[in-house]
Design an enzyme around this catalytic site. Sequence first.
Site, PDB file in Angstrom:
ATOM      1  N   HIS A 143       9.009  13.734   2.806  1.00 15.36           N
ATOM      2  CA  HIS A 143       7.645  14.237   2.679  1.00 15.36           C
ATOM      3  C   HIS A 143       7.648  15.711   3.034  1.00 15.36           C
ATOM      4  O   HIS A 143       8.242  16.114   4.034  1.00 15.36           O
ATOM      5  CB  HIS A 143       6.693  13.476   3.601  1.00 15.36           C
ATOM      6  CG  HIS A 143       5.253  13.641   3.232  1.00 15.36           C
ATOM      7  ND1 HIS A 143       4.563  14.809   3.463  1.00 15.36           N
ATOM      8  CD2 HIS A 143       4.380  12.797   2.624  1.00 15.36           C
ATOM      9  CE1 HIS A 143       3.323  14.671   3.016  1.00 15.36           C
ATOM     10  NE2 HIS A 143       3.182  13.462   2.495  1.00 15.36           N
TER      11      HIS A 143
ATOM     12  N   GLY B 259      -3.066   8.760   3.433  1.00 12.85           N
ATOM     13  CA  GLY B 259      -3.790   9.309   2.296  1.00 12.85           C
ATOM     14  C   GLY B 259      -4.693   8.339   1.572  1.00 12.85           C
ATOM     15  O   GLY B 259      -5.878   8.607   1.368  1.00 12.85           O
TER      16      GLY B 259
ATOM     17  N   ALA C 164       2.419  -5.458   1.615  1.00 10.60           N
ATOM     18  CA  ALA C 164       3.124  -6.278   0.627  1.00 10.60           C
ATOM     19  C   ALA C 164       3.295  -7.710   1.120  1.00 10.60           C
ATOM     20  O   ALA C 164       2.935  -8.671   0.430  1.00 10.60           O
ATOM     21  CB  ALA C 164       4.483  -5.653   0.307  1.00 10.60           C
TER      22      ALA C 164
ATOM     23  N   SER D 248       2.519   3.707  -3.061  1.00 10.80           N
ATOM     24  CA  SER D 248       3.245   2.739  -2.241  1.00 10.80           C
ATOM     25  C   SER D 248       2.375   1.558  -1.832  1.00 10.80           C
ATOM     26  O   SER D 248       2.795   0.394  -1.928  1.00 10.80           O
ATOM     27  CB  SER D 248       3.817   3.417  -0.996  1.00 10.80           C
ATOM     28  OG  SER D 248       2.801   4.079  -0.269  1.00 10.80           O
TER      29      SER D 248
ATOM     30  N   ARG E 166       8.916   9.065  -5.542  1.00 14.62           N
ATOM     31  CA  ARG E 166       7.644   8.331  -5.608  1.00 14.62           C
ATOM     32  C   ARG E 166       6.449   9.259  -5.781  1.00 14.62           C
ATOM     33  O   ARG E 166       6.347  10.280  -5.104  1.00 14.62           O
ATOM     34  CB  ARG E 166       7.457   7.496  -4.331  1.00 14.62           C
ATOM     35  CG  ARG E 166       6.131   6.753  -4.292  1.00 14.62           C
ATOM     36  CD  ARG E 166       6.056   5.782  -3.151  1.00 14.62           C
ATOM     37  NE  ARG E 166       5.967   6.414  -1.844  1.00 14.62           N
ATOM     38  CZ  ARG E 166       4.852   6.923  -1.317  1.00 14.62           C
ATOM     39  NH1 ARG E 166       3.730   6.925  -2.018  1.00 14.62           N
ATOM     40  NH2 ARG E 166       4.864   7.434  -0.102  1.00 14.62           N
TER      41      ARG E 166
ATOM     42  N   TRP F  92       0.473   0.544   8.529  1.00 19.01           N
ATOM     43  CA  TRP F  92      -0.438   1.099   9.538  1.00 19.01           C
ATOM     44  C   TRP F  92      -0.415   2.622   9.528  1.00 19.01           C
ATOM     45  O   TRP F  92      -1.427   3.266   9.786  1.00 19.01           O
ATOM     46  CB  TRP F  92      -0.041   0.568  10.908  1.00 19.01           C
ATOM     47  CG  TRP F  92      -0.865   1.099  12.049  1.00 19.01           C
ATOM     48  CD1 TRP F  92      -0.618   2.206  12.809  1.00 19.01           C
ATOM     49  CD2 TRP F  92      -2.088   0.549  12.560  1.00 19.01           C
ATOM     50  NE1 TRP F  92      -1.593   2.377  13.766  1.00 19.01           N
ATOM     51  CE2 TRP F  92      -2.503   1.368  13.632  1.00 19.01           C
ATOM     52  CE3 TRP F  92      -2.851  -0.568  12.216  1.00 19.01           C
ATOM     53  CZ2 TRP F  92      -3.666   1.109  14.359  1.00 19.01           C
ATOM     54  CZ3 TRP F  92      -4.003  -0.823  12.950  1.00 19.01           C
ATOM     55  CH2 TRP F  92      -4.402   0.010  13.992  1.00 19.01           C
TER      56      TRP F  92
ATOM     57  N   GLU G  50      -4.158  14.022  -5.195  1.00 26.81           N
ATOM     58  CA  GLU G  50      -2.914  14.269  -4.475  1.00 26.81           C
ATOM     59  C   GLU G  50      -1.863  14.786  -5.450  1.00 26.81           C
ATOM     60  O   GLU G  50      -2.056  14.771  -6.672  1.00 26.81           O
ATOM     61  CB  GLU G  50      -2.431  13.006  -3.752  1.00 26.81           C
ATOM     62  CG  GLU G  50      -3.357  12.590  -2.616  1.00 26.81           C
ATOM     63  CD  GLU G  50      -2.807  11.469  -1.781  1.00 26.81           C
ATOM     64  OE1 GLU G  50      -1.662  11.031  -2.021  1.00 26.81           O
ATOM     65  OE2 GLU G  50      -3.518  11.004  -0.869  1.00 26.81           O
TER      66      GLU G  50
ATOM     67  N   GLU H 260       8.184  -1.640   0.146  1.00 24.66           N
ATOM     68  CA  GLU H 260       9.208  -0.610   0.286  1.00 24.66           C
ATOM     69  C   GLU H 260      10.604  -1.193   0.459  1.00 24.66           C
ATOM     70  O   GLU H 260      11.595  -0.517   0.186  1.00 24.66           O
ATOM     71  CB  GLU H 260       8.866   0.306   1.464  1.00 24.66           C
ATOM     72  CG  GLU H 260       9.658   1.598   1.482  1.00 24.66           C
ATOM     73  CD  GLU H 260       9.214   2.561   2.558  1.00 24.66           C
ATOM     74  OE1 GLU H 260       9.907   3.573   2.754  1.00 24.66           O
ATOM     75  OE2 GLU H 260       8.172   2.303   3.212  1.00 24.66           O
TER      76      GLU H 260
ATOM     77  N   HIS I  43      10.876  10.160   4.600  1.00 24.40           N
ATOM     78  CA  HIS I  43       9.579   9.493   4.534  1.00 24.40           C
ATOM     79  C   HIS I  43       9.586   8.149   3.819  1.00 24.40           C
ATOM     80  O   HIS I  43       9.010   7.189   4.311  1.00 24.40           O
ATOM     81  CB  HIS I  43       8.591  10.428   3.833  1.00 24.40           C
ATOM     82  CG  HIS I  43       7.226   9.860   3.637  1.00 24.40           C
ATOM     83  ND1 HIS I  43       6.422   9.512   4.696  1.00 24.40           N
ATOM     84  CD2 HIS I  43       6.511   9.575   2.504  1.00 24.40           C
ATOM     85  CE1 HIS I  43       5.271   9.046   4.241  1.00 24.40           C
ATOM     86  NE2 HIS I  43       5.295   9.065   2.913  1.00 24.40           N
TER      87      HIS I  43
ATOM     88  N   ARG J  42       6.533  15.552  -4.760  1.00 28.38           N
ATOM     89  CA  ARG J  42       6.996  15.766  -3.390  1.00 28.38           C
ATOM     90  C   ARG J  42       8.404  16.332  -3.296  1.00 28.38           C
ATOM     91  O   ARG J  42       8.697  17.138  -2.417  1.00 28.38           O
ATOM     92  CB  ARG J  42       6.926  14.440  -2.616  1.00 28.38           C
ATOM     93  CG  ARG J  42       5.511  14.032  -2.285  1.00 28.38           C
ATOM     94  CD  ARG J  42       5.494  12.698  -1.574  1.00 28.38           C
ATOM     95  NE  ARG J  42       4.122  12.351  -1.203  1.00 28.38           N
ATOM     96  CZ  ARG J  42       3.773  11.197  -0.662  1.00 28.38           C
ATOM     97  NH1 ARG J  42       4.700  10.271  -0.436  1.00 28.38           N
ATOM     98  NH2 ARG J  42       2.521  10.955  -0.352  1.00 28.38           N
TER      99      ARG J  42
END
Length: 524
Positions: free
Chosen positions: A236, A51, A17, A385, A380, A47, A118, A369, A345, A283
């Site tokens: 998560h 996914g 971002a 993200s 989410r 970093w 996903e 975030e 998460h 999730r």
Amino acid sequence: MLEQLRTPALVIGCGIAGGTAALRLADAGLPVVVISAAADAHATNTWHAQGGIVYRGRDDQAAWLEEDILLAGAGANRRAAVRLLARAGPRLVEQVLLERLGVAFDREADGALALTLEGGHRCPRIIHVADATGQALQRALIDALRAHPRVTLLSGQVATALLTTPDRRACAGALCWDVAAQSWRLIVAGATVLATGGLAAIYRRSSNPPAAVGAGVALAAAVGARLADLEYVQFHPTALALPDAPAYLISEAVRGAGARLLNDMGEPFMARYAPQWRDLAPRDVVARAIVSEMAARDLPHVWLDLAGALPAEQIRRRFPTITAQCAGYGLDITRAPLPVAPAAHYTCGGVAVDTWGRTSLPGLYAVGETACSGLHGANRLASTSLLEGVVWGARAAQHILHTRAAPPPCAPPAVPQGADPPQPEVYAELRARIGAIMERGVGLVRQASGLRAALDHLRSLRHQVLLLYHTQQPNTELLRLRAAAESAVAVAQAALRNRRSRGCHYRSDAPAADEQDRWMRINL
């Protein structure tokens, strides 16, 4: 006399971002200063993203992605934000990631971008770089920022306070601690962008790096900027569950590739909790199902089986990073199920912003975030993200370029003058206590009495931390501890105020009427 740096734009953080915002500003001709709290500018939440990033599926429609985001978010989303992401996202992926940065996403034999599925998505629409997408994006971003003549990238600069104009009605930059020089620096800016990542590392068990303690939330709250939805901390479902080992994330793409969640009898159990989507439910649903299964069967964890779905060579090729990481713990993902349990998460809430990334304080923007645009609602959707970071980073840059405010005068900042030596062992103990309280009282399942007790303890710990902050010499761990204490109190307060169970804010003492309607809409 404090060292002072003046710039048209300051970006605090250099993940997807912040990096996107800085690059778009610099490419348009505006000089920008980018600061990173870490000595290594690669050390960001971005970093650690495995996914991938939402793009568009074959025969996909923007309206379908909107519906999937709303469904995952339990209907608590801000529709304008959802619409913006679904409609502008694919074009910005092309402009920023494919064309400007040249990220080498995986492709099929015919050259088309490889798409994966996903949880919560109705079709494969996630593009990726094996299982280390975030690393590829972060490397490309940092290389581009370092090479840009209009970008000044400063590592090891911890923003400790936001500067305001003398009337406190606008943001004017930030006060920073230079870790290497052990000195304070003022960065006065016409526009300031918060992009410091989330706060899930305030929990004892988290998939986030230790620095993800809500620095941006703490900075914004201190100058009166509005916060929103901080109770929605997503857990998560699948992080490695090993004694005395970090909660290493096992990407949702693993379940997208066919992995099944099993109990101690080897039974795939998700059909009992979410018969419509099973292992690929949103999730929050999967995480609560795992916790319920663990409680009912007195298990320390459940198991995730990919070996039963794919051949070993295909697993190694598609998930090389996860395979290698698990091997380091003596686990062979190609032959046996992995022990997994939920871990804190993602921060769905944060500093409240509009569709341009503007906060309630003029001159201050928040993206990624750190921010709460209302996109994610109460939970989410997987792999949105990174896309959110690209979209809101670009939007904030566009608004800053339109206004082009000069660095304003700023009120003299309060600079801590502590002289006592640092006490790292004390910081570690306080940090561990915060994590344990958050896990016990503000965790995946909550109730009023536990939240009140947690808030009382957290306020007491925050008081202890502030005493240390004002009496001891500045250092990275103390500054991080201060942000963690402030963020923890803010999350607990928000969770106590919201008496309705929704998405990843699940209260055992509150009604959850929305869940029935949510699954009915899945059937439709």
